[in-house]
Write an enzyme that holds these catalytic residues in place. Structure first.
Site, mmCIF file in Angstrom:
data_model
loop_
_atom_site.group_PDB
_atom_site.id
_atom_site.type_symbol
_atom_site.label_atom_id
_atom_site.label_comp_id
_atom_site.label_asym_id
_atom_site.label_seq_id
_atom_site.Cartn_x
_atom_site.Cartn_y
_atom_site.Cartn_z
ATOM 1 N N HIS A 242 -59.760 41.253 44.673
ATOM 2 C CA HIS A 242 -57.900 41.715 44.677
ATOM 3 C C HIS A 242 -58.069 40.358 46.047
ATOM 4 C CE1 HIS A 242 -57.865 45.146 42.726
ATOM 5 N NE2 HIS A 242 -59.255 45.271 42.517
ATOM 6 N N GLU A 326 -61.613 42.084 48.467
ATOM 7 C CA GLU A 326 -60.961 41.591 49.292
ATOM 8 C C GLU A 326 -60.434 40.649 49.319
ATOM 9 O OE1 GLU A 326 -57.885 43.176 48.513
ATOM 10 O OE2 GLU A 326 -58.462 45.738 48.021
#
Ligand code: ZN
Length: 492
Positions: A242, A326
């Site tokens: 992400h 992330e």
């Protein structure tokens, strides 16, 4: 102010929280929701209007540029043609597969990279999935760099050659192609795919091994494709990429504890270790400013709780270890930063994939026939099982160094315990197991034959004396319809 209580309240109200920082949270909201938030007293001065402008240079080819669905497709096809046919260095190590279609009928591509493409081997299956949120495309690009080094450095770099030879690697560079094309977090139906997976315990109970149904009714096309494919494979370790922060978060995302409260899984220490393998070589991630995340890793629920996330489903339902990574504080950083991001992530992506080789591994077979078995492997004292790959009978139980007792079971077989298995910090310890078929005593009254009298006795016990041990034909500790079934099939 109590930030965790605010997060819980927002989550309960249905707001889509996408990241949490020291004193603020990021949410994706409609214009109307923004007004409600302001009316509730939240500081919304940092709100940004979602711009539907295309990512820079769509259609470019090569590495270090953002890809569109079309250029990604042709690039993957080119890799598969060059490295799937043996025309490059005679290495047939790459295959391109369409797992299925998105809502708008785009292919969800998977690249398989391993040395014997069509042979089931005693190897862990490893996976990276990127861009389930269409406006977080950095993961797609990191996957392309990763594919590129695996293919081009195979045969010359011994570390990469070992990894490819001994691991079944799968890469899904773009789970949400419609979202990428629209520069949009959600899929074409406006659904957040990382909130669309079945929850525990309402969406399923037990595991796929227990026969708990896959239950993908009502899920989005992209979610169904990943669920069905994951259930057919036997992934040992996985990560999904992400953007919007720099951190690794690991299960549980949701154990009904509320945001800001740690929800440790049975493998919490293992998770911290695996996550640090990714974050440690990546200094911007390792030193990120998110509170309570030493080394750039954090328990999902401690960061903020989400329901319907992919990693919890993979872990609880399939026994597959999955984390959420992330990659950058900016969702779509400038294209000229992609090379630097790859420098930050190259070692991390390799080290994390290599972690699929720690712990205990082996093959479970039928003692009499030698056939591979679909079996459950449990570590005594840890209630999170893993399962063999039924094609080869191989299992790979990731574990930290220590001494463990294992229990191996399969339907129709006698359980087996293996004591004092020593695990070191290098290659997995091999424990191969042969299970004896269980002999079922279906002649309940001992008159030398299994017949209607035994069926009658079983039915009576099922209805009236569910504790009756002598009728527990399969010795699983309870009377169920399967005990009756065993008697019925043995009649005559
Ligand atoms: Zn995301």
């Amino acid at each position: 102010p109590d930030g965790a209580a605010d997060l819980d309240r927002l989550n309960a109200q249905g707001y889509n929280i996408t990241s949490v920082d020291a004193n603020s949270a990021s949410l994706v909201v409609t214009a109307e929701e923004l007004l409600w938030l302001a009316a509730d007293g939240y500081d919304v001065s940092g709100a940004e209007k979602h711009a539907r402008k295309p990512i820079a240079t769509p259609g470019a080819k090569g590495l270090g540029v953002y890809h569109s669905y079309t250029t990604l497709t042709s690039e993957l096809q080119a890799y598969a043609a060059a490295y799937g046919s043996g025309q490059n260095s005679n290495a047939k190590i790459c295959k391109l597969v369409s797992l299925g279609k998105s809502t708008q009928d785009r292919d969800i591509w998977a690249v398989k990279i391993t040395d014997k493409l069509s042979k089931e081997e005693n190897e862990p299956e490893f996976r990276y999935i990127a861009t389930m949120h269409g406006d977080e495309p950095v993961g797609t690009e990191m996957c392309l760099y990763f594919i590129d080094i695996l293919l081009t450095e195979y045969g010359s770099d011994s570390r990469i050659t070992d990894l490819v030879n001994n691991t079944e690697i799968w890469i899904v560079p773009l789970m949400n192609p419609d979202g990428l094309e629209a520069v949009e977090r959600f899929n074409h139906n406006g659904i957040d795919l990382n909130r669309d997976f079945p929850d525990w315990p309402s969406g399923f109970s037990g595991t796929i091994f227990d026969g708990a149904p896959l239950n993908d009714n009502g899920r989005e096309a992209e979610t169904r494709v990943i669920m069905q494919w994951s259930a057919e494979q036997s992934f040992v370790l996985s990560a999904n990429f992400h953007g919007g922060a720099r951190i690794v978060n690991y299960p549980f995302d949701d154990d009904n504890k509320g945001s800001g409260v740690e929800a440790p899984s049975p493998d919490d220490a293992l998770w911290q270790d695996l996550s640090l393998r990714y974050s440690t070589p990546n200094s911007p991630m390792f030193n990120n400013p998110v509170p309570d995340s030493p080394g750039g890793v954090i328990n999902g629920s401690l960061w903020y709780e989400i329901t319907g996330g992919m990693q919890d489903w993979n872990y609880r339902y399939l026994g597959c270890n999955d984390v959420t990574i992330e990659l950058d504080a900016t969702k779509i950083p400038n294209e000229n930063q992609l090379d630097d991001l790859w420098d930050d992530n190259r070692e991390s992506m390799l080290a994390y994939a290599e972690a699929s080789h720690i712990g205990v591994k082996g093959i479970v077979k039928d003692k009499n026939t030698g056939d591979p078995l679909y079996a459950r492997i449990e570590v005594i004292g840890n209630n999170q099982p893993v399962f063999t790959d039924p094609g080869k009978g191989d299992y790979h139980r990731l574990l930290l160094p220590g001494t463990y007792n294992l229990k191996i079971s399969a339907p129709g077989y006698k359980n087996k315990r293996v004591r004092d298995v020593a695990v070191t910090d290098s290659e997995a310890t091999t424990v191969n197991v042969k299970l004896k078929p269980a002999v079922f005593k279906t002649d309940l009254n001992g008159d030398g034959k299994t017949n209607s009298i035994d069926i009658q006795r079983m039915v009576t016990a099922l209805l009236n004396t569910p504790d009756e041990k002598s009728c527990d034909v399969d010795s699983d500790g309870k009377l169920t319809v399967s005990d009756l079934q065993l008697i019925v099939t043995n009649v005559g």
